[in-house]
Scaffold this motif. Structure first.
Motif, PDB file in Angstrom:
ATOM      1  N   LYS A  61      42.950  45.563  42.871  1.00  0.00           N
ATOM      2  CA  LYS A  61      41.703  45.615  43.644  1.00  0.00           C
ATOM      3  C   LYS A  61      41.945  46.075  45.074  1.00  0.00           C
ATOM      4  O   LYS A  61      41.044  46.619  45.707  1.00  0.00           O
ATOM      5  CB  LYS A  61      41.026  44.246  43.633  1.00  0.00           C
ATOM      6  CG  LYS A  61      40.550  43.821  42.267  1.00  0.00           C
ATOM      7  CD  LYS A  61      40.026  42.385  42.286  1.00  0.00           C
ATOM      8  CE  LYS A  61      39.693  41.906  40.893  1.00  0.00           C
ATOM      9  NZ  LYS A  61      39.299  40.499  40.873  1.00  0.00           N
TER      10      LYS A  61
ATOM     11  N   SER B 280      46.456  38.008  35.925  1.00  0.00           N
ATOM     12  CA  SER B 280      45.349  37.762  36.861  1.00  0.00           C
ATOM     13  C   SER B 280      45.804  37.963  38.302  1.00  0.00           C
ATOM     14  O   SER B 280      45.078  38.533  39.116  1.00  0.00           O
ATOM     15  CB  SER B 280      44.766  36.367  36.675  1.00  0.00           C
ATOM     16  OG  SER B 280      45.632  35.379  37.191  1.00  0.00           O
TER      17      SER B 280
ATOM     18  N   TYR C 287      42.204  32.017  42.189  1.00  0.00           N
ATOM     19  CA  TYR C 287      42.944  32.711  43.242  1.00  0.00           C
ATOM     20  C   TYR C 287      42.007  33.122  44.377  1.00  0.00           C
ATOM     21  O   TYR C 287      42.305  32.904  45.548  1.00  0.00           O
ATOM     22  CB  TYR C 287      43.658  33.939  42.669  1.00  0.00           C
ATOM     23  CG  TYR C 287      44.486  34.654  43.699  1.00  0.00           C
ATOM     24  CD1 TYR C 287      45.785  34.255  43.961  1.00  0.00           C
ATOM     25  CD2 TYR C 287      43.967  35.722  44.431  1.00  0.00           C
ATOM     26  CE1 TYR C 287      46.550  34.892  44.922  1.00  0.00           C
ATOM     27  CE2 TYR C 287      44.726  36.365  45.392  1.00  0.00           C
ATOM     28  CZ  TYR C 287      46.012  35.947  45.629  1.00  0.00           C
ATOM     29  OH  TYR C 287      46.760  36.582  46.587  1.00  0.00           O
ATOM     30  N   GLU C 288      40.888  33.717  44.019  1.00  0.00           N
ATOM     31  CA  GLU C 288      39.924  34.163  45.035  1.00  0.00           C
ATOM     32  C   GLU C 288      39.380  32.985  45.845  1.00  0.00           C
ATOM     33  O   GLU C 288      39.243  33.073  47.066  1.00  0.00           O
ATOM     34  CB  GLU C 288      38.789  34.946  44.372  1.00  0.00           C
ATOM     35  CG  GLU C 288      39.259  36.289  43.836  1.00  0.00           C
ATOM     36  CD  GLU C 288      38.278  36.944  42.878  1.00  0.00           C
ATOM     37  OE1 GLU C 288      37.149  36.430  42.706  1.00  0.00           O
ATOM     38  OE2 GLU C 288      38.655  37.963  42.287  1.00  0.00           O
TER      39      GLU C 288
ATOM     40  N   TYR D 198      41.820  32.227  36.170  1.00  0.00           N
ATOM     41  CA  TYR D 198      42.917  32.334  37.139  1.00  0.00           C
ATOM     42  C   TYR D 198      42.497  33.201  38.328  1.00  0.00           C
ATOM     43  O   TYR D 198      42.794  32.876  39.471  1.00  0.00           O
ATOM     44  CB  TYR D 198      44.178  32.916  36.492  1.00  0.00           C
ATOM     45  CG  TYR D 198      44.940  31.954  35.631  1.00  0.00           C
ATOM     46  CD1 TYR D 198      45.531  30.824  36.174  1.00  0.00           C
ATOM     47  CD2 TYR D 198      45.106  32.182  34.268  1.00  0.00           C
ATOM     48  CE1 TYR D 198      46.258  29.938  35.387  1.00  0.00           C
ATOM     49  CE2 TYR D 198      45.826  31.306  33.469  1.00  0.00           C
ATOM     50  CZ  TYR D 198      46.393  30.182  34.033  1.00  0.00           C
ATOM     51  OH  TYR D 198      47.107  29.309  33.268  1.00  0.00           O
ATOM     52  N   SER D 199      41.819  34.306  38.049  1.00  0.00           N
ATOM     53  CA  SER D 199      41.370  35.202  39.126  1.00  0.00           C
ATOM     54  C   SER D 199      40.394  34.495  40.046  1.00  0.00           C
ATOM     55  O   SER D 199      40.493  34.613  41.277  1.00  0.00           O
ATOM     56  CB  SER D 199      40.722  36.460  38.545  1.00  0.00           C
ATOM     57  OG  SER D 199      41.677  37.240  37.879  1.00  0.00           O
TER      58      SER D 199
ATOM     59  N   LEU E 198      46.320  41.711  38.972  1.00  0.00           N
ATOM     60  CA  LEU E 198      45.042  42.432  39.053  1.00  0.00           C
ATOM     61  C   LEU E 198      44.427  42.305  40.443  1.00  0.00           C
ATOM     62  O   LEU E 198      43.639  43.162  40.849  1.00  0.00           O
ATOM     63  CB  LEU E 198      44.069  41.950  37.979  1.00  0.00           C
ATOM     64  CG  LEU E 198      44.336  42.465  36.576  1.00  0.00           C
ATOM     65  CD1 LEU E 198      43.369  41.825  35.579  1.00  0.00           C
ATOM     66  CD2 LEU E 198      44.251  43.981  36.499  1.00  0.00           C
ATOM     67  N   GLN E 199      44.798  41.267  41.176  1.00  0.00           N
ATOM     68  CA  GLN E 199      44.329  41.148  42.565  1.00  0.00           C
ATOM     69  C   GLN E 199      44.864  42.325  43.389  1.00  0.00           C
ATOM     70  O   GLN E 199      44.156  42.868  44.232  1.00  0.00           O
ATOM     71  CB  GLN E 199      44.766  39.816  43.187  1.00  0.00           C
ATOM     72  CG  GLN E 199      44.273  38.588  42.474  1.00  0.00           C
ATOM     73  CD  GLN E 199      42.768  38.531  42.357  1.00  0.00           C
ATOM     74  OE1 GLN E 199      42.048  38.785  43.307  1.00  0.00           O
ATOM     75  NE2 GLN E 199      42.291  38.200  41.170  1.00  0.00           N
TER      76      GLN E 199
ATOM     77  N   GLU F 294      40.986  47.302  35.280  1.00  0.00           N
ATOM     78  CA  GLU F 294      40.813  45.932  34.793  1.00  0.00           C
ATOM     79  C   GLU F 294      40.197  45.942  33.398  1.00  0.00           C
ATOM     80  O   GLU F 294      40.630  45.195  32.515  1.00  0.00           O
ATOM     81  CB  GLU F 294      39.941  45.141  35.762  1.00  0.00           C
ATOM     82  CG  GLU F 294      39.761  43.700  35.349  1.00  0.00           C
ATOM     83  CD  GLU F 294      38.936  42.916  36.348  1.00  0.00           C
ATOM     84  OE1 GLU F 294      39.496  42.020  36.980  1.00  0.00           O
ATOM     85  OE2 GLU F 294      37.731  43.221  36.487  1.00  0.00           O
TER      86      GLU F 294
ATOM     87  N   LYS G 227      40.185  35.475  33.759  1.00  0.00           N
ATOM     88  CA  LYS G 227      39.063  35.374  34.702  1.00  0.00           C
ATOM     89  C   LYS G 227      39.107  34.056  35.478  1.00  0.00           C
ATOM     90  O   LYS G 227      38.838  34.025  36.678  1.00  0.00           O
ATOM     91  CB  LYS G 227      37.734  35.519  33.963  1.00  0.00           C
ATOM     92  CG  LYS G 227      37.479  36.937  33.489  1.00  0.00           C
ATOM     93  CD  LYS G 227      36.169  37.041  32.745  1.00  0.00           C
ATOM     94  CE  LYS G 227      35.909  38.470  32.294  1.00  0.00           C
ATOM     95  NZ  LYS G 227      34.649  38.600  31.547  1.00  0.00           N
TER      96      LYS G 227
END
Length: 130
Positions: A65, A58, A104-105, A100-101, A61-62, A77, A98
């Motif tokens: 982006k 996760s 994070y966001e 964790y993402s 994957l940031q 992704e 998702k």
């Protein structure tokens, strides 16, 4: 320089993260025990490594982006999710990535207001699971 497909890159990425987590785990566990004075009782180390892999995916994957166009990042992704889906308990894995993402966001937004750093939030979430 050889070209590889987005799908191949996604599968290699997941395999790399998995191997790195397995390699790093003994050191991570030793550090946790030291920091927490031996009070960190991880009952299932395989599950802990698996959750670590999902958290790292996760987080990484940031970066995808930020490095690729929105369309290409979305495809990468999607391929990562498809690969994880084919190798694991898909529903749990995808939902955890998702979550964790999202954490994070949200952490990125909150840090501007003096909140916790996003990676601290992910670390806290991992500790709660272990």
């Amino acid at each position: 320089m050889a070209n590889i497909t987005e799908q191949k890159a996604a599968s290699q990425f997941v395999l790399y993260v998995t191997e790195e987590a397995k390699t790093a785990w003994p050191s991570i566990n030793k550090s946790l025990q030291s920091i927490l004075g031996g009070k960190c009782n991880i009952e299932n180390e395989e599950r802990a490594i698996f959750d670590l892999v999902l958290a790292v995916i996760s987080l990484e994957l940031q970066a995808v982006k930020n490095l690729f166009s929105k369309e290409q990042a979305g495809r990468i992704e999607k391929f990562v999710f498809e690969y994880v889906n084919s190798k694991t308990n898909a529903e749990y894995s995808i939902e955890e990535i998702k979550k964790y993402s999202l954490a994070y966001e949200e952490g990125l937004r909150d840090v501007l207001n003096g909140g916790e750093r996003p990676w601290d939030i992910l670390a806290g979430r991992l500790l709660e699971k272990w």
